[in-house]
Design a protein around this motif. Sequence first.
Motif, PDB file in Angstrom:
ATOM      1  N   VAL B 417      28.965  -5.020  10.155  1.00 56.55           N
ATOM      2  CA  VAL B 417      28.114  -4.023  10.795  1.00 56.55           C
ATOM      3  C   VAL B 417      28.653  -2.635  10.445  1.00 56.55           C
ATOM      4  O   VAL B 417      29.866  -2.405  10.499  1.00 56.55           O
ATOM      5  N   LEU B 418      27.748  -1.758  10.061  1.00 60.23           N
ATOM      6  CA  LEU B 418      28.188  -0.417   9.641  1.00 60.23           C
ATOM      7  C   LEU B 418      28.783   0.362  10.797  1.00 60.23           C
ATOM      8  O   LEU B 418      28.271   0.355  11.912  1.00 60.23           O
ATOM      9  N   GLN B 419      29.871   1.056  10.479  1.00 57.12           N
ATOM     10  CA  GLN B 419      30.524   1.936  11.452  1.00 57.12           C
ATOM     11  C   GLN B 419      29.633   3.154  11.629  1.00 57.12           C
ATOM     12  O   GLN B 419      29.444   3.920  10.705  1.00 57.12           O
ATOM     13  N   THR B 420      29.105   3.315  12.783  1.00 55.32           N
ATOM     14  CA  THR B 420      28.215   4.467  12.942  1.00 55.32           C
ATOM     15  C   THR B 420      28.825   5.516  13.849  1.00 55.32           C
ATOM     16  O   THR B 420      28.276   6.590  14.035  1.00 55.32           O
ATOM     17  N   ASN B 421      30.002   5.187  14.409  1.00 54.84           N
ATOM     18  CA  ASN B 421      30.646   6.142  15.289  1.00 54.84           C
ATOM     19  C   ASN B 421      31.226   7.300  14.464  1.00 54.84           C
ATOM     20  O   ASN B 421      32.213   7.165  13.763  1.00 54.84           O
ATOM     21  N   ALA B 422      30.607   8.467  14.595  1.00 55.61           N
ATOM     22  CA  ALA B 422      30.936   9.602  13.731  1.00 55.61           C
ATOM     23  C   ALA B 422      32.351  10.135  13.952  1.00 55.61           C
ATOM     24  O   ALA B 422      33.059  10.447  12.993  1.00 55.61           O
ATOM     25  N   SER B 423      32.802  10.175  15.199  1.00 53.27           N
ATOM     26  CA  SER B 423      34.122  10.771  15.459  1.00 53.27           C
ATOM     27  C   SER B 423      35.220   9.862  14.908  1.00 53.27           C
ATOM     28  O   SER B 423      36.218  10.321  14.370  1.00 53.27           O
ATOM     29  N   GLU B 424      35.009   8.539  14.985  1.00 53.97           N
ATOM     30  CA  GLU B 424      35.975   7.592  14.431  1.00 53.97           C
ATOM     31  C   GLU B 424      36.097   7.781  12.922  1.00 53.97           C
ATOM     32  O   GLU B 424      37.192   7.834  12.378  1.00 53.97           O
ATOM     33  N   LEU B 425      34.938   7.895  12.314  1.00 56.62           N
ATOM     34  CA  LEU B 425      34.891   8.059  10.872  1.00 56.62           C
ATOM     35  C   LEU B 425      35.575   9.369  10.473  1.00 56.62           C
ATOM     36  O   LEU B 425      36.313   9.430   9.489  1.00 56.62           O
ATOM     37  N   GLU B 426      35.349  10.379  11.289  1.00 62.74           N
ATOM     38  CA  GLU B 426      35.915  11.694  10.996  1.00 62.74           C
ATOM     39  C   GLU B 426      37.441  11.635  11.015  1.00 62.74           C
ATOM     40  O   GLU B 426      38.114  12.184  10.137  1.00 62.74           O
ATOM     41  N   SER B 427      37.995  10.908  11.965  1.00 62.33           N
ATOM     42  CA  SER B 427      39.460  10.844  12.045  1.00 62.33           C
ATOM     43  C   SER B 427      40.018  10.042  10.864  1.00 62.33           C
ATOM     44  O   SER B 427      41.075  10.354  10.334  1.00 62.33           O
ATOM     45  N   VAL B 428      39.285   9.008  10.457  1.00 61.13           N
ATOM     46  CA  VAL B 428      39.703   8.239   9.278  1.00 61.13           C
ATOM     47  C   VAL B 428      39.775   9.161   8.067  1.00 61.13           C
ATOM     48  O   VAL B 428      40.751   9.160   7.308  1.00 61.13           O
ATOM     49  N   ILE B 429      38.750   9.973   7.902  1.00 60.15           N
ATOM     50  CA  ILE B 429      38.674  10.858   6.740  1.00 60.15           C
ATOM     51  C   ILE B 429      39.760  11.926   6.801  1.00 60.15           C
ATOM     52  O   ILE B 429      40.426  12.225   5.801  1.00 60.15           O
ATOM     53  N   GLN B 430      39.983  12.447   7.994  1.00 61.08           N
ATOM     54  CA  GLN B 430      41.027  13.465   8.154  1.00 61.08           C
ATOM     55  C   GLN B 430      42.384  12.888   7.743  1.00 61.08           C
ATOM     56  O   GLN B 430      43.160  13.529   7.045  1.00 61.08           O
ATOM     57  N   ASP B 431      42.648  11.639   8.185  1.00 62.54           N
ATOM     58  CA  ASP B 431      43.894  10.951   7.837  1.00 62.54           C
ATOM     59  C   ASP B 431      44.086  10.905   6.320  1.00 62.54           C
ATOM     60  O   ASP B 431      45.173  11.179   5.816  1.00 62.54           O
ATOM     61  N   ILE B 432      43.030  10.552   5.622  1.00 66.88           N
ATOM     62  CA  ILE B 432      43.106  10.407   4.161  1.00 66.88           C
ATOM     63  C   ILE B 432      43.394  11.760   3.512  1.00 66.88           C
ATOM     64  O   ILE B 432      44.260  11.872   2.641  1.00 66.88           O
ATOM     65  N   LEU B 433      42.712  12.778   3.965  1.00 67.80           N
ATOM     66  CA  LEU B 433      42.915  14.109   3.386  1.00 67.80           C
ATOM     67  C   LEU B 433      44.348  14.577   3.648  1.00 67.80           C
ATOM     68  O   LEU B 433      44.965  15.207   2.786  1.00 67.80           O
ATOM     69  N   ASN B 434      44.878  14.200   4.832  1.00 62.00           N
ATOM     70  CA  ASN B 434      46.255  14.583   5.151  1.00 62.00           C
ATOM     71  C   ASN B 434      47.259  13.856   4.257  1.00 62.00           C
ATOM     72  O   ASN B 434      48.305  14.384   3.923  1.00 62.00           O
ATOM     73  N   ARG B 435      46.884  12.626   3.884  1.00 58.92           N
ATOM     74  CA  ARG B 435      47.790  11.815   3.073  1.00 58.92           C
ATOM     75  C   ARG B 435      47.894  12.325   1.623  1.00 58.92           C
ATOM     76  O   ARG B 435      48.868  12.097   0.948  1.00 58.92           O
ATOM     77  N   TYR B 436      46.836  12.970   1.136  1.00 62.18           N
ATOM     78  CA  TYR B 436      46.822  13.419  -0.272  1.00 62.18           C
ATOM     79  C   TYR B 436      46.629  14.926  -0.406  1.00 62.18           C
ATOM     80  O   TYR B 436      45.636  15.374  -0.986  1.00 62.18           O
ATOM     81  N   PRO B 437      47.574  15.720   0.079  1.00 65.30           N
ATOM     82  CA  PRO B 437      47.351  17.171   0.012  1.00 65.30           C
ATOM     83  C   PRO B 437      47.214  17.678  -1.432  1.00 65.30           C
ATOM     84  O   PRO B 437      46.399  18.565  -1.700  1.00 65.30           O
ATOM     85  N   GLU B 438      47.993  17.069  -2.379  1.00 67.65           N
ATOM     86  CA  GLU B 438      47.913  17.573  -3.777  1.00 67.65           C
ATOM     87  C   GLU B 438      46.529  17.313  -4.356  1.00 67.65           C
ATOM     88  O   GLU B 438      45.968  18.148  -5.069  1.00 67.65           O
ATOM     89  N   LYS B 439      46.003  16.134  -4.058  1.00 69.66           N
ATOM     90  CA  LYS B 439      44.673  15.790  -4.587  1.00 69.66           C
ATOM     91  C   LYS B 439      43.608  16.736  -4.022  1.00 69.66           C
ATOM     92  O   LYS B 439      42.686  17.150  -4.731  1.00 69.66           O
ATOM     93  N   VAL B 440      43.786  17.065  -2.733  1.00 71.99           N
ATOM     94  CA  VAL B 440      42.818  17.972  -2.112  1.00 71.99           C
ATOM     95  C   VAL B 440      42.855  19.326  -2.826  1.00 71.99           C
ATOM     96  O   VAL B 440      41.810  19.910  -3.147  1.00 71.99           O
ATOM     97  N   ALA B 441      44.065  19.745  -3.128  1.00 69.78           N
ATOM     98  CA  ALA B 441      44.211  21.028  -3.819  1.00 69.78           C
ATOM     99  C   ALA B 441      43.550  20.980  -5.195  1.00 69.78           C
ATOM    100  O   ALA B 441      42.827  21.893  -5.593  1.00 69.78           O
ATOM    101  N   GLU B 442      43.807  19.871  -5.915  1.00 71.22           N
ATOM    102  CA  GLU B 442      43.199  19.720  -7.245  1.00 71.22           C
ATOM    103  C   GLU B 442      41.682  19.750  -7.167  1.00 71.22           C
ATOM    104  O   GLU B 442      41.008  20.361  -7.978  1.00 71.22           O
ATOM    105  N   TYR B 443      41.166  19.047  -6.159  1.00 70.46           N
ATOM    106  CA  TYR B 443      39.708  19.003  -5.973  1.00 70.46           C
ATOM    107  C   TYR B 443      39.185  20.422  -5.807  1.00 70.46           C
ATOM    108  O   TYR B 443      38.200  20.832  -6.418  1.00 70.46           O
ATOM    109  N   LYS B 444      39.894  21.185  -4.976  1.00 66.96           N
ATOM    110  CA  LYS B 444      39.421  22.547  -4.688  1.00 66.96           C
ATOM    111  C   LYS B 444      39.485  23.431  -5.919  1.00 66.96           C
ATOM    112  O   LYS B 444      38.741  24.394  -6.046  1.00 66.96           O
ATOM    113  N   LYS B 445      40.388  23.072  -6.849  1.00 66.20           N
ATOM    114  CA  LYS B 445      40.484  23.859  -8.088  1.00 66.20           C
ATOM    115  C   LYS B 445      39.374  23.459  -9.066  1.00 66.20           C
ATOM    116  O   LYS B 445      39.281  24.009 -10.155  1.00 66.20           O
ATOM    117  N   GLY B 446      38.640  22.451  -8.710  1.00 67.14           N
ATOM    118  CA  GLY B 446      37.487  22.113  -9.569  1.00 67.14           C
ATOM    119  C   GLY B 446      37.459  20.681 -10.073  1.00 67.14           C
ATOM    120  O   GLY B 446      36.548  20.283 -10.795  1.00 67.14           O
TER     121      GLY B 446
END
Lengths: 96, 482
Positions: B417-446
């Motif tokens: 069943v699809l996860q439809t709880n938005a706040s749960e999903l948001e925290s999952v995504i935040q966790d991932i972005l926190n785990r890969y700060p260098e990748k986030v920076a690279e993404y922002k550079k293009g």
Amino acid sequence: MEINDALIDHIASLARLGFNGEEKEEIKKDFSRMIAFVDKLRELNVEGIEPLIYLNERKCFWREDVPGEELSRNDALKNSPSKDSDYFLVPKVLEK
Amino acid sequence: MLKHTEYEPVIGLECHIQLLTNTKMYSSDRVEYGAPPNSRLSPITLGHPGTLPRINKKAVEMAIILGKSLGCTITKRNEFARKNYFYPDLPKGYQITQDKTPICTGGHVTFRLNGQEKKVNLIRIHMEEDSGKSIHDLDPFNTLVDLNRAGTPLLEMVSAPDLRSGEEAYAYLYEIRKIVRYLGICDGNMEEGSLRCDANISVRRKGKSGFGKKVEVKNLNSFRHVQKAIDFEIQRQIELLEKGAIIVSETRAFDPAKGITISMRTKETAQDYRYFPEPDLSPIILTDDFIQKTFEQAPELPSVVFKRLTQEFNLPEYDATQLTENKEFALFFLQTSQHCKHYKSISNWLLVPVKNYLNENGIGLHELSLTPLQLAEIIELVESGKVSHTQAVQKLFPAVIQTQKKPAMLIHELDIVLQTNASELESVIQDILNRYPEKVAEYKKGKKGLLGLFVGEAMKATKGKSDPKAINQLLLEKLNQS
């Protein structure tokens, strides 16, 4: 109608029959007599009369699509002059 | 080759359609392909003295269904005639056929070729019987004759000379096969000879309205042969005309091994069939009422279903073509559409996952334990966001087939069943972005391609139960805001 050699040859080949010279003359005479006999009908005036094809015309004398009696293979092949256990045999028909 | 464009080929096809009746045209012995030799016979079929033929009503009904479906005029008074010729597989020495009163006249067949609609007029369709089979290669000294096929009901369908290429002839014949299969009157199996065809071919100078001398090509027992034989014959005739030679009106046979046509050298006199009325069969008189009632049972033609799919259901032509290719698919679509309004999704499901499943398992749609209602329920779950399309295809669809449980229950059992709880999903995504700060920076550079990595991580973290679309959207929001 003229009964000539060409006509006799044509009819003979359609009937898969062969006539030698003497027989051919004989059959030509027979044919001429028959045609002359039937030609008598031409003397009648048939204008406006539809040809009678079916003496006993019954409306839609058809049958339902239901299987009925069939012959056994033995019976089916029985009257054939040449056969094996499964097939009618005929002289080699040349392909094409 | 150069001169090809100055000529126009003129082609007409004669199709022989073996009817799917239980019994023969004029007697009640069974029709059965592949039965042991000479085991489906009656004295009538064998032409024994004193036997009388009787018409199979079902065959007449099938002729009416085909004729009415194609816009033909149905002949009310149907007489039968004897066509006389001598051949070992013709037990009576004549074929009972229709000569002057074919059951259908006029009408037309429409089909699509390269996106264009093409219309071919029909001259006639008449009822007749098939011959037996001669086997030439089993015995070195004799020809073997199996008469099982003798008397099988046939419809001979003669087209007007409206076809202009081998490709068109192929498409026309293909449509004929679809039509007879949709109508359920013939299995359309060319390899088994239940659908056969001869082609009449001539060529003429472009712009001329008369016809050239025509050649009849026989032995065309596959679609490819039809096209190849016609293309060969067109080329042969043009080359003859270019050389100033004369085309002989004759019958030729196609040699599939060499891809050429060969003269059959039949003598002109052999063509004298001496038609005369069959005195043993009274004419069949059809009433308007009978014709109407018979036609009411007829299924729709593939071209009609095609129009409905594109117009009523708004499907693209590609989808409609693919679905109508096979009557089963078209019917399954129509039945599913009664439970589910997502028409394009139904089409996608049938043409991709369902078709793949059938191919992988080597089965036909009728052998698949899936009902239109079940498919509709699966699609509704996807459309309402309860399950992702990928999970539905990979897990839910096979599970429905195997367990026959309700799809709405299965998505819980399978834990998809699809996860439809938005706040749960948001925290999952935040966790991932926190785990890969260098990748986030690279993404922002293009390095925008890194988005896929984040989506993949999020899918992994939610065990595939989140909606990729929602993840994408949330990720973009987060990445673009900081």
